[in-house]
Structure formats: C-alpha cells, structure tokens
Design an enzyme around this catalytic site. Structure first.
Site, PDB file in Angstrom:
ATOM      1  N   LYS A 134      14.608   1.259  18.372  1.00 34.78           N
ATOM      2  CA  LYS A 134      13.672   2.216  17.784  1.00 34.78           C
ATOM      3  C   LYS A 134      12.278   1.992  18.354  1.00 34.78           C
ATOM      4  O   LYS A 134      11.872   0.846  18.573  1.00 34.78           O
ATOM      5  CB  LYS A 134      13.615   2.032  16.267  1.00 34.78           C
ATOM      6  CG  LYS A 134      14.843   2.497  15.527  1.00 34.78           C
ATOM      7  CD  LYS A 134      14.775   2.145  14.048  1.00 34.78           C
ATOM      8  CE  LYS A 134      13.663   2.848  13.322  1.00 34.78           C
ATOM      9  NZ  LYS A 134      13.731   2.614  11.850  1.00 34.78           N
ATOM     10  N   SER A 173      16.176   3.922   5.966  1.00 33.83           N
ATOM     11  CA  SER A 173      16.040   4.365   7.351  1.00 33.83           C
ATOM     12  C   SER A 173      17.229   4.080   8.248  1.00 33.83           C
ATOM     13  O   SER A 173      17.296   4.604   9.358  1.00 33.83           O
ATOM     14  CB  SER A 173      14.778   3.746   7.969  1.00 33.83           C
ATOM     15  OG  SER A 173      13.635   4.284   7.365  1.00 33.83           O
ATOM     16  N   SER A 218      14.322   6.760   9.280  1.00 38.41           N
ATOM     17  CA  SER A 218      13.513   6.772  10.486  1.00 38.41           C
ATOM     18  C   SER A 218      14.289   6.342  11.734  1.00 38.41           C
ATOM     19  O   SER A 218      13.765   6.429  12.843  1.00 38.41           O
ATOM     20  CB  SER A 218      12.307   5.836  10.299  1.00 38.41           C
ATOM     21  OG  SER A 218      12.717   4.481  10.152  1.00 38.41           O
TER      22      SER A 218
END
Length: 473
Positions: A84, A183, A159
C-alpha cells in the site's frame, strides 16, 4: 500447469521453491498483467518493474546457490507482492495518497516491507489508497481511483483497495494490507477475498502515520484461507508443525457462534442493512450450522459515545501531518475538514476519547466472551459506485479530472453506514476475518461479492482461518 496468475499462492510458492518456475518468470508474468489491466483497474499508483526484475534475478541466484550447499530459501522465496502506498519502501516514492505532500523516495523500508522482504518477496510496486488511509474507498487526487474487478463502475473499498483489486484481478497472488478501522476486511468483502485482521501486536504495523489508539495492524488479502495463512506464517514465524497453514487443513471443534447486527454506529447513523447484507449474514449462519456449529442471536450493547471517541482517535494523526500551508488546498475535502478539527481539538479531549475507548474495549470483549466467535455482515451495502462517497463527477475522484463535493460529514456518514461492523474490532484489538461466501447473483463470481465477518478472541487467528477453510475458502 495452469497460467501463473491462476495458481494459488501456496502452489506458486511450491513451484518457486522447486525450481519449476523462476522468480523472474513469476515477476515478468505479473508485471505484464499489471501493464495490461492497471490502466482500467487503477490498482497501482507506482510500478517498480526494473527493481522487481533485479530482485527476482537475485532470488534466482540464491536458489541456484542452494543447490550447491547455500543457505535455505526464505519462506516466501520469489513471491510477487505489492505494498500500500501508505508505507515506505526504500527507494520508492510514498504518496500517502495525497497531492498535498511533496513526493520523495523513501530512505528505508517500513516495518511491514522489511519483514516481508526478509521473508523473500519481490515487490512490484505501490498500490492505490485513500488520502492518509482515512476512508473506506480508494480514491484520491494523486492517481485514478481503484475499481472493483467484478464491476469497474464500483469501488474496490479502502483503504487497502488497490491491493484487494490487484489480488482479485490476478495481478498479484496475494498482498499485505493494513487495517485501522476495517481497511483489510472492507476491500476483501468488496472484492471477493479472504481478508484477515490479526489481533493487536501480532505482526508489524503497516502504517507510518500517528495512531494514538493503536488501531492499525497489518494482515493478508488472499483468495483463500490457506494463502492468507501462508503470508501470516512469514510474518509470525513459529514451529513448522504448528503453522497457520497447517491449521487450515484441520477441522475446528464445534463452536458457539453469536450472530449480530448490532453496531456502535447505529444510534448516530441508524441506517438499515440492505437485503444483500442480510442475505449474506443468513447464508453465513446456515453454512456454519451445516458445518456443525451452534449459532444463536447475539445482542451486543454499545455505548452511544463511541462514534465521537473513535472519530477523535481515528483522525488525530492527520492533524499532525506535515503539510506546507500553501499546499493545504490540495487536500481532499474530508481530509481538510478532519485535519482542521484535529488541530483545534485539545489534548485533554483526545486523552478523554482514548480513555473511553479503553473502557469500551473491556466492556465489548466481556460481552463477546459469551460466544467462541461473533458473526456479522462484512458490509451493510453492496460495493458502492466509484465517486459515490465523495460526490465526485465523471465516475471517480481523480484530481483534476473530477470535482469533489465539499461535504466531509456526508462522506463520513456514508462510510459509517457502509461498514458499521469494522472499527470496533480495531478498538478492541481483536482478530477478525472477512469471508467471501455470498454473491448478489447467487453464485461465486456472479454479481457482486458480499462477505461476512467473524470476530474471535485474542489469539484466535488460526481458528478464524480454520473456519474459513472449513467453509470452503
């Protein structure tokens, strides 16, 4: 042999270890898929193809040396992954999904990339995230939004949305995510994946921003419980005969499972779960009963002060982010609003919220203790359209091609109604898993994914993976 991207992560690991495939072959295959599909999927912000090929070639050299008496291979030798874009990877820009930051290459690896590189992975790049990881969708002003492989008009969640989209589309065999309020589990549910949030403190954290409530943990996104277990074993090494992967091959004992729709957000945002969410919950309970477990209704009482306290803790870090005053206007409306509020909030208010959340943790864990596991829907709604949360035009929130509605509170309300069963698990520090057992079209791969969530006590990561495997995932 099947196409490389069709192999499970466990099968790919075996092929790399045996020499049936080289690390460079695997990296090249996935890099080609990224080149072909990322333009319409938006899963990657940065692709580090040259570095990936150099690292894969070095892995192949280590494999050759092993045949001549060299060191044993690491557990994830040559396995392609991506990280990420909230965590630092040495030599690669970390954007944090924000146009307001100056984007410079990281000088060293964050904790999660360092751990997985030590385990032998080859990093292919950085995946799409919301700004500072704040939201349940992966749209920002840095790159095109991450889209759902099962319907490109829909969001892949957040996320860890870029990572989830990449795994679901076969651009990666599996991927590490990070979870501070759902997330990992939210995008796993949206993209039809297994997503495991480990308990607090088990694995290295995946974020690099402030986290005063210790909400964030790192966990795997994978197409099966076994693949998720393989990554967790690399992050939490243990005895070979008691690995998480081995546990997925064993049947769990008969469990008492509480089934609940109660949420700590329901007093503030009394949105009703959609039919698809209720169907997923009923499907999950039926499958668990068919597997021999006992299910019963779980009534959980949550304190109505939770939403304010969680929001205070969740947004505290963005208030301290270093952003030049002249670049504040480049923040998304939600980030700008919550940053201003965080900066105006007193230290006493933050400490009061943190104290409340510690008490909330004790009270909630005491209620959950009546059951071995607690079952909830993963999401209250099917995957939302791209741009739905932000009010962005043109099907997404990519700056400058789209306008963002300047209503942070409406955006936040929509997120809390979309995923009301996620954040309290982070506050409690408990393990939880999202299992993709329901689809809006009735069969796997038909329509849109709708997962369920199982929450367990501390130390139950292996049990959660066992149950997911028992249910066929």
């Amino acid at each position: 042999m099947a196409e490389i991207h069709e192999l499970s992560a466990v099968r790919l690991r075996d092929a790399l270890n045996s020499g049936e495939l080289s690390a460079l072959q695997a990296a090249d295959h996935f890099l080609r898929r990224i080149e072909e599909q990322n333009p319409h999927l938006g899963a990657f912000i940065t692709v580090t193809a040259e570095q990936a090929r150099r690292d894969a070639a070095a892995a192949d050299q280590r494999h050759a040396l092993r045949g001549r008496g060299g060191d044993a291979l690491p557990p994830l030798h040559g396995m392609p992954v991506a990280f990420k874009d909230l965590t630092d990877v040495q030599g690669v820009v970390t954007t944090h999904g924000s146009a307001a930051l100056e984007h410079r290459p990281a000088v060293s690896d964050g904790a999660l990339p360092a751990a997985l590189k030590s385990a032998g992975v080859t990093s292919l790049g950085k995946t799409q995230v919301p700004e500072f990881g704040l939201t349940a969708y992966s749209e920002n002003r840095v790159a095109p939004p991450s889209r759902n492989p099962y319907a490109l008009s829909r969001s892949s969640g957040g996320s860890s949305g870029g990572s989830a989209a990449a795994v679901a589309a076969g651009l990666l065999p599996f991927a590490p995510g990070s979870d501070g309020g759902g997330s990992v589990r939210i995008p796993a549910a949206a993209c039809g994946l297994v997503g495991l949030k480990p308990g607090r403190g088990l694995v290295p954290a995946g974020e690099s921003s402030g986290d005063p409530a210790r909400l964030v943990v790192a966990g795997p996104l994978a197409r099966s419980a076994a693949d998720a277990a393989l990554m967790l074993d690399a992050l939490v090494p243990g005895p070979a005969d008691a690995s998480y992967l081995q546990l997925t091959g064993r049947e769990p004992g008969r469990l008492r499972i509480g089934v609940s729709l109660d949420s700590p957000w329901q007093a503030l945002f009394p949105g009703t779960a959609e039919r698809e969410s209720l169907e997923a919950l009923a499907d999950g309970a039926a499958r668990l009963e068919a597997a021999g477990h006992e299910t019963s209704e779980a009534v959980i009482r949550y304190d109505n002060r939770y939403p304010d306290a969680f929001t205070t803790a969740w947004t505290a870090g963005v208030g301290s982010a270093r952003i030049a005053p002249q670049r504040e206007a480049l923040l998304t409306p939600l980030t700008r609003t919550f940053r201003r509020r965080a900066q105006q909030r007193s230290t006493a208010k933050l400490n009061e919220s943190l104290g409340f959340l510690r008490q909330f943790q004790r009270d909630t864990i005491a209620q959950y203790a009546r059951w071995d596991l607690v079952l909830t829907p993963a999401l209250a709604q099917s995957p939302r359209p791209v741009g739905w949360f932000t009010g962005a035009g043109h099907g997404g929130g990519y700056w400058p091609a789209a306008e963002w509605a300047d209503d942070a509170d409406d955006d936040y309300r929509k997120q809390c109604e979309y995923a009301p069963w996620s954040s309290m698990v982070n506050v409690c520090g408990l393990p939880a898993i999202s299992i993709p057992l329901h689809w809006t079209g009735g069969a796997a791969g038909s329509g849109l994914p709708m997962g369920v969530q199982l929450i367990g006590p501390m130390g139950s990561e292996g049990l959660l993976l066992q149950v997911a495997a028992q249910l066929g995932f």
